[in-house]
Design a protein around this motif. Sequence first.
Motif, mmCIF file in Angstrom:
data_model
loop_
_atom_site.group_PDB
_atom_site.id
_atom_site.type_symbol
_atom_site.label_atom_id
_atom_site.label_comp_id
_atom_site.label_asym_id
_atom_site.label_seq_id
_atom_site.Cartn_x
_atom_site.Cartn_y
_atom_site.Cartn_z
ATOM 1 N N ALA A 1 9.868 3.003 -0.653
ATOM 2 C CA ALA A 1 8.619 3.743 -0.792
ATOM 3 C C ALA A 1 8.703 5.076 -0.054
ATOM 4 N N ALA A 2 9.263 5.067 1.155
ATOM 5 C CA ALA A 2 9.374 6.311 1.920
ATOM 6 C C ALA A 2 10.255 7.323 1.196
ATOM 7 N N GLN A 3 11.322 6.837 0.564
ATOM 8 C CA GLN A 3 12.207 7.746 -0.178
ATOM 9 C C GLN A 3 11.456 8.379 -1.359
ATOM 10 N N ALA A 4 10.676 7.586 -2.075
ATOM 11 C CA ALA A 4 9.911 8.122 -3.200
ATOM 12 C C ALA A 4 8.849 9.110 -2.718
ATOM 13 N N ILE A 5 8.234 8.823 -1.601
ATOM 14 C CA ILE A 5 7.233 9.730 -1.037
ATOM 15 C C ILE A 5 7.862 11.077 -0.698
ATOM 16 N N ASP A 6 9.062 11.039 -0.124
ATOM 17 C CA ASP A 6 9.758 12.288 0.194
ATOM 18 C C ASP A 6 10.117 13.060 -1.068
ATOM 19 N N LEU A 7 10.592 12.358 -2.081
ATOM 20 C CA LEU A 7 10.966 13.047 -3.316
ATOM 21 C C LEU A 7 9.748 13.674 -3.988
ATOM 22 N N ARG A 8 8.591 13.064 -3.857
ATOM 23 C CA ARG A 8 7.371 13.639 -4.430
ATOM 24 C C ARG A 8 6.791 14.743 -3.537
ATOM 25 N N ALA B 1 0.824 -1.202 0.000
ATOM 26 C CA ALA B 1 0.000 0.000 0.000
ATOM 27 C C ALA B 1 0.861 1.256 0.000
ATOM 28 N N THR B 2 1.964 1.227 0.746
ATOM 29 C CA THR B 2 2.853 2.389 0.788
ATOM 30 C C THR B 2 3.553 2.582 -0.555
ATOM 31 N N SER B 3 3.874 1.486 -1.228
ATOM 32 C CA SER B 3 4.462 1.585 -2.559
ATOM 33 C C SER B 3 3.469 2.147 -3.571
ATOM 34 N N LEU B 4 2.195 1.812 -3.427
ATOM 35 C CA LEU B 4 1.167 2.407 -4.293
ATOM 36 C C LEU B 4 1.149 3.922 -4.147
ATOM 37 N N GLU B 5 1.265 4.378 -2.907
ATOM 38 C CA GLU B 5 1.345 5.821 -2.672
ATOM 39 C C GLU B 5 2.583 6.395 -3.352
ATOM 40 N N ALA B 6 3.696 5.707 -3.208
ATOM 41 C CA ALA B 6 4.963 6.195 -3.743
ATOM 42 C C ALA B 6 4.951 6.259 -5.267
ATOM 43 N N ALA C 1 6.872 5.315 10.750
ATOM 44 C CA ALA C 1 7.668 4.259 11.383
ATOM 45 C C ALA C 1 8.982 4.062 10.642
ATOM 46 N N THR C 2 8.918 4.153 9.314
ATOM 47 C CA THR C 2 10.145 4.007 8.520
ATOM 48 C C THR C 2 11.119 5.135 8.837
ATOM 49 N N ARG C 3 10.611 6.349 8.896
ATOM 50 C CA ARG C 3 11.494 7.486 9.141
ATOM 51 C C ARG C 3 12.015 7.527 10.577
ATOM 52 N N ARG C 4 11.348 6.894 11.500
ATOM 53 C CA ARG C 4 11.906 6.792 12.854
ATOM 54 C C ARG C 4 13.165 5.941 12.875
ATOM 55 N N SER C 5 13.255 5.020 11.942
ATOM 56 C CA SER C 5 14.396 4.102 11.905
ATOM 57 C C SER C 5 15.377 4.388 10.779
ATOM 58 N N ILE C 6 14.873 4.913 9.682
ATOM 59 C CA ILE C 6 15.682 5.091 8.475
ATOM 60 C C ILE C 6 15.593 6.547 8.018
ATOM 61 N N PRO C 7 16.699 7.276 7.968
ATOM 62 C CA PRO C 7 16.646 8.662 7.490
ATOM 63 C C PRO C 7 16.513 8.723 5.975
ATOM 64 N N VAL C 8 16.166 9.901 5.480
ATOM 65 C CA VAL C 8 16.152 10.106 4.033
ATOM 66 C C VAL C 8 17.527 9.789 3.482
ATOM 67 N N ALA C 9 17.572 9.054 2.390
ATOM 68 C CA ALA C 9 18.860 8.622 1.825
ATOM 69 C C ALA C 9 19.525 9.786 1.093
ATOM 70 N N THR C 10 20.663 10.208 1.625
ATOM 71 C CA THR C 10 21.515 11.191 0.960
ATOM 72 C C THR C 10 22.934 10.673 1.038
ATOM 73 N N PRO C 11 23.851 11.238 0.259
ATOM 74 C CA PRO C 11 25.242 10.761 0.345
ATOM 75 C C PRO C 11 25.824 10.880 1.746
ATOM 76 N N GLU C 12 25.289 11.808 2.551
ATOM 77 C CA GLU C 12 25.856 12.034 3.875
ATOM 78 C C GLU C 12 25.094 11.312 4.985
ATOM 79 N N ALA C 13 23.888 10.810 4.689
ATOM 80 C CA ALA C 13 23.018 10.286 5.738
ATOM 81 C C ALA C 13 23.490 8.930 6.249
ATOM 82 N N ALA C 14 23.182 8.677 7.518
ATOM 83 C CA ALA C 14 23.472 7.367 8.088
ATOM 84 C C ALA C 14 22.523 6.333 7.483
ATOM 85 N N ASP C 15 22.920 5.076 7.589
ATOM 86 C CA ASP C 15 22.126 4.013 6.983
ATOM 87 C C ASP C 15 20.828 3.750 7.732
ATOM 88 N N GLY C 16 20.802 4.014 9.036
ATOM 89 C CA GLY C 16 19.604 3.747 9.813
ATOM 90 C C GLY C 16 19.578 2.332 10.360
#
Length: 492
Positions: free
Chosen positions: A439-446, A215-220, A462-477
């Motif tokens: 899916a969370a990354q695509a949602i952020d980009l949109r 469902a989250t991928s459908l949103e993305a 819940a995803t963002r509590r554990s995994i930050p937005v993916a950037t070259p500098e971001a931690a993996d989560g």
Amino acid sequence: MTEAPLVLGEGPLRPEDVVSVAYGRRIVLGRAARERMLASRAVLEGALARGDAVYGLTTGVGAIKTISVAPEAQAEFQVRLLRAHRVGHGELAPPPFVRAVMAVRAAGLAVGVAGVRPDLAEAFCTALDSPVTPRVHQLGSIGQADLSQLAEIGLALIGYGEDGAALAATGYSPIVLQPREAHAIVCANSYSMGVACLGLHRADLALRALDVSAATSLEALCGNVDAMHPAVAAVRPHRGVAETVERLHKLLRGGGLLTGARRPRMLQDPLAFKVVPQTHGAARAALGHCRDNLEVELASSGDSPIVLAEEDRAISTGNHDITPVAIGLDYARLGLAQAVTIAGERVQKLLDGSFTGLTTGLRPDPGSPDDGLAIVANGAASLAAEARLLAQPVTLEQPTSGIAAGIEDRITNAPTAARRLHDMAGLAIRLAAVELICAAQAIDLRGITGELGEGTLRAYQATRRSIPVATPEAADGDIDALQSWLTSDELP
């Protein structure tokens, strides 16, 4: 609040009961079960007094079924039978597996046709109260009674070896076995059943997690939710489809896609998005079939011989053959494999700009040479491939027809089927976590966080509590934390 003990004999044992005992719930023998066991034991003692030939009571077992057991040899025979069947190999089973096995065997004895004393079922229940769990090897059974695993438990129950001593040191009183009771310990498919209950529970969690990630991928993707319209299930009502559609609607409820405030990007989405109701519905049907067979088995006796109190005799049967459950486990894995396959494909599509209209690898900076999440595709493909390999049917495998001097010429491999369902479900949950990251990354980009449905917003958060937005500098989560959330009570 402490959960009330599970009372054997008050009703049929259910898979969720086994799971609860595996994770600490107490189990006790009920009065009705005790009375049934006393009645069948009296019949068996009468047969013993008359000198009737009863398999496993007055005779050896397997290839030596023609050899009589003398009355004076009975006590020693019980120990020898358990020692002879202790032929396990491989890794040790996790303690919840072993506890599930013990619960299932106690319940089988409580049916009251095995001809054993209530004391034996109570020994299993009492041992489950101990902080010590017997060590049991995963390999050794071919699915015509889990002889090796149950022999290891049985030896601990009689105080034999290191595990027996460790159990006794906690205050458990080792049981002294009477005629037939050693054979009754091992003559059951309790390992297969116990692990199957845990595997089914985990598979149910996995399918719910895949609902959320889909469902989250459908949103993305900005997918076309017409494919999730209730009419889809109404005009083609296969088992599981309506439930899946209802669940997807609950997850998407209140969001722009379902209300029509946000238009789909395409008229026809890739099948991995479009056929979620049909695919997850088929998986639900397969898991439901497996549950049906487990419930029958849990309420039954797989013993042989069984005592017919009304006829005052014991008869040998083929009830130790667990074909219905073994086939159901194969079917369950095949069904789950379909949901895993499309989840893996959705990950690939989300990382491909030609499908999303976003950057390849979902990179925040289109001009960056950084991979973004592109290589996540490799891990997702590996998870899906491993899961599909575990889905291969095992009930057709016949390593030999010569076991027990050719008597055991038909096997089920039920324990393998059960273990593989449990392992496969774990991979599916991990894949759902990977899909949520993409899916969370695509949602952020949109920039559509405010347009998500009630359930998909919770999944994104819940995803963002554990995994930050993916950037070259971001931690993996912490993907492990996200995976844990997918099996928690917080899952929408």
